[in-house]
Scaffold this motif. Structure first.
Motif, PDB file in Angstrom:
ATOM      1  N   PHE A 189      -4.295   2.189 -12.290  1.00 41.34           N
ATOM      2  CA  PHE A 189      -4.714   1.122 -13.329  1.00 41.34           C
ATOM      3  C   PHE A 189      -5.359   2.222 -14.381  1.00 41.34           C
ATOM      4  CE2 PHE A 189      -5.234  -0.921  -9.362  1.00 41.34           C
ATOM      5  CZ  PHE A 189      -4.841  -2.095 -10.109  1.00 41.34           C
ATOM      6  N   ALA A 190      -4.983   2.081 -15.591  1.00 42.20           N
ATOM      7  CA  ALA A 190      -5.307   2.611 -16.648  1.00 42.20           C
ATOM      8  C   ALA A 190      -6.234   1.967 -17.598  1.00 42.20           C
ATOM      9  CB  ALA A 190      -4.373   3.563 -17.640  1.00 42.20           C
ATOM     10  N   PHE A 191      -7.348   2.376 -18.270  1.00 41.51           N
ATOM     11  CA  PHE A 191      -8.315   1.792 -18.842  1.00 41.51           C
ATOM     12  C   PHE A 191      -8.453   2.342 -20.461  1.00 41.51           C
ATOM     13  CE2 PHE A 191      -9.022   0.404 -14.754  1.00 41.51           C
ATOM     14  CZ  PHE A 191      -9.248  -0.691 -14.720  1.00 41.51           C
ATOM     15  N   ARG A 192      -8.557   1.763 -21.388  1.00 43.01           N
ATOM     16  CA  ARG A 192      -8.732   2.341 -22.728  1.00 43.01           C
ATOM     17  C   ARG A 192     -10.110   2.352 -23.101  1.00 43.01           C
ATOM     18  NH1 ARG A 192      -4.375  -1.132 -23.397  1.00 43.01           N
ATOM     19  NH2 ARG A 192      -5.884  -2.663 -24.402  1.00 43.01           N
ATOM     20  N   ASP A 193     -10.958   1.757 -22.552  1.00 38.07           N
ATOM     21  CA  ASP A 193     -12.244   1.618 -22.918  1.00 38.07           C
ATOM     22  C   ASP A 193     -13.185   1.326 -21.936  1.00 38.07           C
ATOM     23  OD1 ASP A 193     -14.637   1.701 -24.623  1.00 38.07           O
ATOM     24  OD2 ASP A 193     -14.422  -0.257 -25.451  1.00 38.07           O
ATOM     25  N   GLY A 194     -13.500   2.361 -21.033  1.00 34.46           N
ATOM     26  CA  GLY A 194     -14.256   2.100 -19.922  1.00 34.46           C
ATOM     27  C   GLY A 194     -13.556   1.143 -18.648  1.00 34.46           C
ATOM     28  N   HIS A 207     -13.331  -1.895 -18.139  1.00 37.29           N
ATOM     29  CA  HIS A 207     -13.050  -3.451 -18.460  1.00 37.29           C
ATOM     30  C   HIS A 207     -11.902  -4.068 -17.842  1.00 37.29           C
ATOM     31  CE1 HIS A 207     -15.905  -2.847 -22.317  1.00 37.29           C
ATOM     32  NE2 HIS A 207     -16.418  -2.350 -21.105  1.00 37.29           N
ATOM     33  N   LEU A 208     -12.232  -5.214 -17.160  1.00 43.43           N
ATOM     34  CA  LEU A 208     -11.213  -5.773 -16.299  1.00 43.43           C
ATOM     35  C   LEU A 208     -10.617  -7.189 -17.383  1.00 43.43           C
ATOM     36  CD1 LEU A 208     -12.890  -5.882 -12.974  1.00 43.43           C
ATOM     37  CD2 LEU A 208     -11.255  -4.617 -13.714  1.00 43.43           C
ATOM     38  N   GLY A 253      -8.690 -10.154  -6.032  1.00 44.18           N
ATOM     39  CA  GLY A 253      -9.315 -10.134  -7.369  1.00 44.18           C
ATOM     40  C   GLY A 253      -9.104  -8.777  -8.017  1.00 44.18           C
ATOM     41  N   PRO A 254      -9.394  -8.480  -9.399  1.00 41.73           N
ATOM     42  CA  PRO A 254      -9.069  -7.507 -10.207  1.00 41.73           C
ATOM     43  C   PRO A 254     -10.088  -6.149  -9.785  1.00 41.73           C
ATOM     44  CG  PRO A 254      -9.012  -9.303 -11.612  1.00 41.73           C
ATOM     45  CD  PRO A 254      -9.485  -9.760 -10.285  1.00 41.73           C
ATOM     46  N   LEU A 255     -11.414  -6.725  -9.364  1.00 44.46           N
ATOM     47  CA  LEU A 255     -12.335  -5.690  -8.982  1.00 44.46           C
ATOM     48  C   LEU A 255     -11.829  -5.060  -7.625  1.00 44.46           C
ATOM     49  CD1 LEU A 255     -14.641  -3.785  -9.744  1.00 44.46           C
ATOM     50  CD2 LEU A 255     -16.079  -5.625  -8.926  1.00 44.46           C
ATOM     51  N   ALA A 256     -11.612  -6.086  -6.775  1.00 45.51           N
ATOM     52  CA  ALA A 256     -11.228  -5.717  -5.408  1.00 45.51           C
ATOM     53  C   ALA A 256      -9.860  -4.786  -5.534  1.00 45.51           C
ATOM     54  CB  ALA A 256     -10.967  -6.714  -4.590  1.00 45.51           C
ATOM     55  N   ASP A 257      -9.038  -4.689  -6.236  1.00 44.49           N
ATOM     56  CA  ASP A 257      -7.872  -3.964  -6.473  1.00 44.49           C
ATOM     57  C   ASP A 257      -7.988  -2.621  -6.770  1.00 44.49           C
ATOM     58  OD1 ASP A 257      -6.400  -6.296  -5.913  1.00 44.49           O
ATOM     59  OD2 ASP A 257      -5.830  -6.983  -7.742  1.00 44.49           O
ATOM     60  N   LEU A 258      -9.429  -2.505  -7.569  1.00 46.94           N
ATOM     61  CA  LEU A 258      -9.721  -1.015  -7.932  1.00 46.94           C
ATOM     62  C   LEU A 258     -10.250  -0.192  -6.836  1.00 46.94           C
ATOM     63  CD1 LEU A 258     -11.321  -1.506 -11.395  1.00 46.94           C
ATOM     64  CD2 LEU A 258      -9.022  -1.093 -10.982  1.00 46.94           C
ATOM     65  N   PHE A 275     -23.060  -2.983 -16.919  1.00 48.98           N
ATOM     66  CA  PHE A 275     -22.279  -2.079 -16.033  1.00 48.98           C
ATOM     67  C   PHE A 275     -21.453  -2.743 -15.204  1.00 48.98           C
ATOM     68  CE2 PHE A 275     -20.805   0.879 -12.734  1.00 48.98           C
ATOM     69  CZ  PHE A 275     -19.929   1.670 -13.581  1.00 48.98           C
ATOM     70  N   LEU A 276     -22.010  -3.569 -14.295  1.00 50.24           N
ATOM     71  CA  LEU A 276     -21.434  -4.317 -13.164  1.00 50.24           C
ATOM     72  C   LEU A 276     -20.616  -5.366 -13.365  1.00 50.24           C
ATOM     73  CD1 LEU A 276     -24.069  -3.427 -10.559  1.00 50.24           C
ATOM     74  CD2 LEU A 276     -21.642  -2.459 -10.813  1.00 50.24           C
ATOM     75  N   ARG A 277     -20.669  -5.910 -14.676  1.00 47.49           N
ATOM     76  CA  ARG A 277     -19.731  -6.947 -15.152  1.00 47.49           C
ATOM     77  C   ARG A 277     -18.504  -6.610 -15.437  1.00 47.49           C
ATOM     78  NH1 ARG A 277     -24.346  -8.512 -18.415  1.00 47.49           N
ATOM     79  NH2 ARG A 277     -25.557 -10.175 -17.463  1.00 47.49           N
ATOM     80  N   TYR A 278     -18.184  -5.130 -15.687  1.00 48.66           N
ATOM     81  CA  TYR A 278     -17.014  -4.808 -16.040  1.00 48.66           C
ATOM     82  C   TYR A 278     -16.216  -5.163 -17.051  1.00 48.66           C
ATOM     83  CZ  TYR A 278     -17.704  -1.976 -11.719  1.00 48.66           C
ATOM     84  OH  TYR A 278     -18.245  -1.327 -10.674  1.00 48.66           O
ATOM     85  N   GLY A 279     -16.831  -5.578 -18.119  1.00 50.08           N
ATOM     86  CA  GLY A 279     -16.193  -6.012 -19.156  1.00 50.08           C
ATOM     87  C   GLY A 279     -16.233  -7.478 -19.426  1.00 50.08           C
TER      88      GLY A 279
END
Length: 313
Positions: free
Chosen positions: A108-113, A115-116, A195-200, A271-275
């Motif tokens: 996974f590549a994120f452009r600004d921290g 953020h999901l 879910g997206p966070l679990a995938d990370l 922070f833990l909302r991940y955007g």
């Protein structure tokens, strides 16, 4: 053997072969010498990582998509730490060896921290010429942490979410604990959430996992013994004290003042909302805070007490 990082004529550095795919993957953007470069290919035969400069590109944040298979644990001698905790819980830390295989199907590549929001990141599958070899460790260092309710202790209402939350908090603490080596430590639980966070988070397949306990598995992702898992085994109570102090702070948002200075009221959960607008459903932060406070009540947590004294609470 080391791989040379090459972007045209200049050589950007060298990476040992057994640490290569933990640090760079084809398609990722990394910063070398203050400039962003994209990894074009890994030439195994020549021992070269080919890159090109990406002018005007912001630094990307990468997270590998990992599949980790952990075989039966072989406990090391004198490496079993069992202790009774508050309210009837028992904690057990085992330092062991195991056969571990790690695959990286993509990243996974994120452009600004981290953020999901869907438009904030992309997923790159590593297949064809960019497929990365699986890593196999016949004597990988593994730390197994289990927390078991005994007697009349009240089990958590959602143990899977609690275990996942503890694994994620420990993962997010790794860059602080091991600034130069956190890429070689993998933390996870048996997969049960989506879910997206679990995938990370790494997807672990763990032979012999105790499904009745809150269980975390920590693996050292390196052929050489870097001492990272050993350090976590030696200091896990202090590390969880740190996580407990952080969990306390998550639910403290009052501004503090003393005379002429004021500490602004912050949003600890940002922070833990991940955007996202809300904390992802896979996280049980209140449950984690309650659990960590059972391990070390805030009134006895020196880090929490130090913060309260500093801010005059």
């Amino acid at each position: 053997r080391s791989f040379t990082l090459v972007a045209g004529a200049p050589t950007l550095g060298h990476i040992p072969r057994d640490q290569l795919y933990q640090r760079v993957l084809p398609g990722q953007i990394h910063v070398f010498g203050g400039k962003p470069y994209q990894v074009d290919a890994v030439d195994e035969a020549a021992g070269v990582v080919r890159l090109h400069h990406r002018a005007g590109t912001d630094r990307a944040t990468n997270r590998p998509d990992l599949r980790i298979d952990v075989g039966p644990l072989r406990a090391l001698r004198d490496a079993d730490d069992t202790r009774a905790l508050g309210l009837g819980w028992t904690a057990r830390a085992i330092l062991a060896e195991a056969v571990v295989e790690i695959e990286t199907p993509g990243f996974f590549a994120f452009r600004d921290g981290i953020h999901l929001a869907q438009a904030s990141y992309s997923y790159t599958a590593l297949n064809g010429p960019n497929a990365t070899p699986a890593r196999r460790y016949d004597q990988a260092r593994v730390l197994r942490l289990t927390f078991t309710p005994e007697g009349n202790a009240t089990p958590p209402p959602d143990p899977d979410r609690l275990a996942f939350t503890l694994a994620l908090l420990l993962t997010e603490a790794l860059p602080t604990l091991f600034p130069e080596a956190h890429a070689f430590v993998r933390v996870g639980t048996a997969p049960s959430l989506v879910g997206p966070l679990a995938d990370l988070m790494p997807r672990f397949s763990i032979e012999g996992d105790d499904m009745a306990a809150i269980s975390l598995t920590v693996v050292e992702d390196a052929h050489a013994d870097l001492g990272l898992v050993q350090a976590l085994f030696d200091t896990w109570p202090q590390v969880f004290t740190l996580l407990g102090a952080y969990a306390s702070w998550l639910f403290e948002n009052d501004a503090q003042s003393d005379g002429e200075w004021t500490v602004a009221s912050l949003d600890p959960l940002d922070f833990l909302r991940y955007g996202l607008d809300q904390v992802p459903d896979v996280l049980d932060l209140e449950g984690a805070a309650s659990f960590l406070h059972e391990l070390m009540p805030p009134s006895l947590n020196e880090r929490t007490q130090s913060r309260w004294r500093f801010y005059g609470r």
